[in-house]
Design an enzyme around this catalytic site. Structure first.
Site, PDB file in Angstrom:
ATOM      1  N   ALA A  12      58.662   3.506  43.578  1.00  0.00           N
ATOM      2  CA  ALA A  12      59.324   2.728  42.922  1.00  0.00           C
ATOM      3  C   ALA A  12      61.239   2.925  43.125  1.00  0.00           C
ATOM      4  CB  ALA A  12      58.724   3.052  41.304  1.00  0.00           C
ATOM      5  N   HIS A 190      60.336  -3.797  64.603  1.00  0.00           N
ATOM      6  CA  HIS A 190      61.369  -4.264  63.289  1.00  0.00           C
ATOM      7  C   HIS A 190      62.519  -3.210  63.958  1.00  0.00           C
ATOM      8  CE1 HIS A 190      63.377  -5.394  59.798  1.00  0.00           C
ATOM      9  NE2 HIS A 190      63.116  -3.999  59.331  1.00  0.00           N
TER      10      HIS A 190
HETATM   11  N1  APR Z   1      55.558  10.269  46.987  1.00  0.00           N
HETATM   12  C1  APR Z   1      56.153   9.008  46.693  1.00  0.00           C
HETATM   13  N2  APR Z   1      57.367   8.648  46.087  1.00  0.00           N
HETATM   14  C2  APR Z   1      58.225   9.318  47.115  1.00  0.00           C
HETATM   15  C3  APR Z   1      57.671  10.180  47.982  1.00  0.00           C
HETATM   16  C4  APR Z   1      56.780  10.625  47.784  1.00  0.00           C
HETATM   17  N3  APR Z   1      56.602  11.656  47.858  1.00  0.00           N
HETATM   18  N4  APR Z   1      59.083  10.753  47.968  1.00  0.00           N
HETATM   19  C5  APR Z   1      60.051   9.782  48.005  1.00  0.00           C
HETATM   20  N5  APR Z   1      59.319   8.483  46.870  1.00  0.00           N
HETATM   21  C6  APR Z   1      60.142   8.074  46.365  1.00  0.00           C
HETATM   22  C7  APR Z   1      61.735   7.970  45.648  1.00  0.00           C
HETATM   23  O1  APR Z   1      61.740   8.451  44.596  1.00  0.00           O
HETATM   24  C8  APR Z   1      61.911   6.495  45.534  1.00  0.00           C
HETATM   25  O2  APR Z   1      62.127   5.916  44.374  1.00  0.00           O
HETATM   26  O3  APR Z   1      60.225   6.409  47.277  1.00  0.00           O
HETATM   27  C9  APR Z   1      60.909   5.408  47.004  1.00  0.00           C
HETATM   28  C10 APR Z   1      61.865   4.955  47.717  1.00  0.00           C
HETATM   29  O4  APR Z   1      62.589   3.785  47.532  1.00  0.00           O
HETATM   30  P1  APR Z   1      64.944   4.181  47.713  1.00  0.00           P
HETATM   31  O5  APR Z   1      65.294   5.558  47.883  1.00  0.00           O
HETATM   32  O6  APR Z   1      64.838   3.386  46.414  1.00  0.00           O
HETATM   33  O7  APR Z   1      64.411   3.074  49.381  1.00  0.00           O
HETATM   34  P2  APR Z   1      64.239   1.710  48.882  1.00  0.00           P
HETATM   35  O8  APR Z   1      65.353   1.548  49.212  1.00  0.00           O
HETATM   36  O9  APR Z   1      63.486   1.457  48.096  1.00  0.00           O
HETATM   37  O10 APR Z   1      63.422   1.637  50.397  1.00  0.00           O
HETATM   38  C11 APR Z   1      61.932   1.757  50.613  1.00  0.00           C
HETATM   39  O11 APR Z   1      61.341   0.524  52.422  1.00  0.00           O
HETATM   40  O12 APR Z   1      62.916  -0.859  53.541  1.00  0.00           O
HETATM   41  C12 APR Z   1      62.177   0.355  53.756  1.00  0.00           C
HETATM   42  O13 APR Z   1      63.684   1.889  55.101  1.00  0.00           O
HETATM   43  C13 APR Z   1      63.635   1.161  53.864  1.00  0.00           C
HETATM   44  O14 APR Z   1      61.960   3.192  54.150  1.00  0.00           O
HETATM   45  C14 APR Z   1      62.912   2.938  53.190  1.00  0.00           C
HETATM   46  C15 APR Z   1      61.167   1.700  52.820  1.00  0.00           C
END
Ligand code: APR
Length: 330
Positions: A12, A190
């Protein structure tokens, strides 16, 4: 009480929370959010619970009665019980790109995270449809397909809808026309070698190549290819409004069984694989999306120039798949 399909979102962060809020605003589904805690020196925060509560109050203010809840999970996979019986699971968990990083740099760490999540989805929602967002998305979609053991129609990567939206944005600005009347598909991996299908793109039925001079069109194609990077360079992290909207477009097609044709990353093999020159991995192609997931893989015609670009793009995805196989133990 309205019965709605359940969409669980693992991760999230920027993309995940925007997927959630857009889905809720449409009143189309119930949403469950999953994320890890954030620890500081003296406190453990549970942002996912806070975000869900905030969204619950947002929709109450807007007279929408969908359900939304947030659940804190551990990186080791504790706390996933509430993901049970989800119809769709959107996976965005992972590390986003920082300036100067390629999507492939993210590979190993994101496969490890994915592996834990998939094992829980298999356990609690074995009949769900997976939408993979985490980058490098074609590879992560392939990894999700392998790790889940799900049929290929139930594992779908989000990429082409976003790339096509970016392309449409630039065309709409150039021609001063509504993006609604633009049909433009971007397929392939992509990455920087994605393939805008100019030969079949049109605006109000008129071929794109008759509306925009070649040089200008090339400029728009380049801007589309580096559309993600342009935003990373401006914001210091990757985009989330348009990626979230692209996921919502896909979810909507799945839950309403609309059978829309959207470019998505899917497992290619067999007859469609042969047409596309891909044997056993995931790349973006136009598909028909309905309640079973991938209802059909569209074999889109390509002119010679596009076929060459396509082959190059596929080759670069294939190289990353080979690297991923090491982490997948295959
Ligand atoms: N389990 C659950 N959630 C996790 C875990 C895990 N083991 N590790 C990381 N996360 C969560 C993080 O805490 C964070 O809230 O995944 C979320 C990723 O969100 P962001 O860091 O804000 O990244 P975001 O910009 O949402 O991108 C997510 O989509 O477009 C792609 O390249 C981008 O791979 C990336 C993904």
């Amino acid at each position: 009480m309205v019965e709605r399909k359940v969409v669980s979102i693992v991760g999230a962060g920027n993309v995940g929370e925007h997927v959630a809020s857009l889905l809720l605003l449409k009143g189309l589904v119930d949403v469950r959010l999953f994320d890890i805690p954030r620890k500081t020196e003296d406190k453990v925060f549970e942002p996912v619970k806070g975000k869900a509560l905030d969204m619950k109050q947002m929709i109450a203010a807007m007279d929408i009665d969908s359900k939304v809840d947030g659940f804190t999970v551990s990186p080791e996979g504790d706390g996933y019980e509430p993901i049970v019986n989800s119809d769709i699971v959107v996976i965005t968990a992972g590390f986003p790109r920082k300036p100067g990083m390629s999507r492939e740099d993210l590979l190993e760490s994101n496969i490890n995270i994915l592996s834990t999540i998939i094992s829980k989805v298999r356990q609690y929602s074995p009949d769900s449809i997976l939408i993979v967002v985490t980058n490098p998305v074609d590879i992560m979609t392939y990894a999700a397909y392998k790790l889940s053991g799900f049929a290929p129609n139930r594992v779908i990567g989000m990429a082409g809808v976003l790339d096509s939206a970016r392309f449409k944005t630039f065309i709409a600005e150039e021609l001063r026309v509504s993006p609604k009347d633009i049909h433009a598909y971007v397929i392939g991996g992509h990455g920087d070698e994605m393939v805008p299908l100019i030969s079949i793109s049109n605006v109000g039925g008129i071929p794109l190549k008759d509306l925009i001079p070649k040089e200008k069109l090339q400029e728009l194609i380049e801007r589309t290819r580096f559309g993600g990077g342009e935003i990373v360079n401006l914001m210091g992290t990757s985009a989330y409004y348009a990626p979230a909207a692209a996921v919502v477009d896909m979810v909507e097609a799945l839950v309403t069984n609309s059978r829309r044709i959207l470019p998505c990353s899917v497992y290619l093999d067999g007859e469609a694989g042969e047409y596309y020159g891909v044997k056993g991995f995931c790349v973006g192609v136009p598909i028909k999306l309905g309640s079973n997931g991938v209802e059909e893989i569209i074999k889109v015609p390509m002119i010679e120039e596009e076929r060459q670009m396509w082959n190059k793009s596929v080759e670069s995805v294939k190289k990353s798949v080979e690297i991923a196989e090491v982490f997948l133990g295959g």
